[in-house]
Design a protein around this motif. Structure first.
Motif: not given
Length: 269
Positions: A181-195, A120-128, A164-168
């Motif tokens: 085309p199937r990406a999450a469109r909100s942080v709430d949707e992301f949290l649902g997929r993470l769960a 994780l780097a900010g709100d992105a991921t970086v391949t190492i 959840d607070d850290e992710i927000r």
């Protein structure tokens, strides 16, 4: 004095490696026992956590104290020194690349698919680290390239242990309009997929990064019991989606192997 024979040298090297391994295990146990407790851990607590004899642990802790890697409190409890944290984190970063490459090479050879390690780097991921098999249709290298975490192959894996607070907070300024085309469109949707991913044991990212791109990923833990990377298997949707259970199980096993190499305790993985 007679010169040391090859067998004597081999025995000495093996003993040194064994001693280093015991020391690392004790330091890892100290990190776990004191992570949420300001008080030091007793010799008995460390021995119980590792399932070893108290006398052996006592000698190891005394040696670590002499080397400045552990601090002994007035009541006899032990804590990690600040210098150890810095050294250990640097060791984790190095082993993510060295041991990570070995794990990815083995996984790629077994699955026949491209495998990556992202952080994780900010709100992105970086391949190492990456391992791409011969004949792969992937072009170029992904090492050093950043991709939005909310839709990347490693995004959910690297945020596995975050609340959840850290992710927000991570996605406070993120534009969820980008992505596949199937990406999450909100942080709430992301949290649902993470769960859902946590319940499954691994993440499935289906056309969230790009059309027809499919991946599975799992978290990699370190000696502190924290997620430090996401391990991914990535390929074409048509080929990977039919193998999702097999690839998910292999991804979890590879991430677990790398976590153990970083000193993670079984309870954290």
């Amino acid at each position: 004095m007679a010169p040391r024979s090859d067998s004597d040298a081999a025995a000495h090297d093996a003993a040194s490696r064994s001693s280093m391994g015991r020391g690392f295990d004790v330091l890892s146990a100290l990190a776990g026992l004191t992570a949420e407790n300001a008080a030091g851990a007793s010799v008995q607590q460390v021995a119980h956590a590792l399932g070893r004899e108290r006398s052996q642990i006592s000698r190891t802790l005394a040696a670590l104290h002499e080397r400045g890697l552990a601090v002994r409190d007035d009541d006899g409890g032990y804590r990690l020194s600040w210098s150890w944290y810095a050294d250990a984190q640097e060791l984790v970063h190095r082993r993510l690349r060295t041991d990570g490459l070995a794990v990815l090479d083995a996984l790629s050879a077994t699955t026949g698919e491209a495998c990556f390690l992202g952080v994780l780097a900010g709100d992105a991921t970086v391949t190492i680290v990456e391992s791409i098999p011969a004949g792969s249709r992937m072009i170029g290298s992904w090492i050093g390239r950043a991709y939005p975490a909310f839709c990347s192959d490693a995004g959910r894996a690297v945020l596995w242990d975050a609340d959840d607070d850290e992710i927000r907070a991570v996605f406070a300024d993120t534009d969820f309009a980008s992505g596949g085309p199937r990406a999450a469109r909100s942080v709430d949707e992301f949290l649902g997929r993470l769960a859902e991913s946590r319940q499954r044991g691994f993440a499935i990212v289906d056309e969230e990064a790009e059309p027809e791109l499919f991946s599975v990923s799992a978290p990699v833990w370190d000696f502190r019991g924290e997620v430090v990377a996401g391990l991914q298997i990535v390929g074409e949707r048509a080929a990977l989606s039919a193998r999702v259970d097999e690839l998910g199980a292999r991804c979890i096993a590879a991430a677990s192997a790398l976590s153990h190499a970083l000193g993670a305790r079984a309870a954290s993985i």
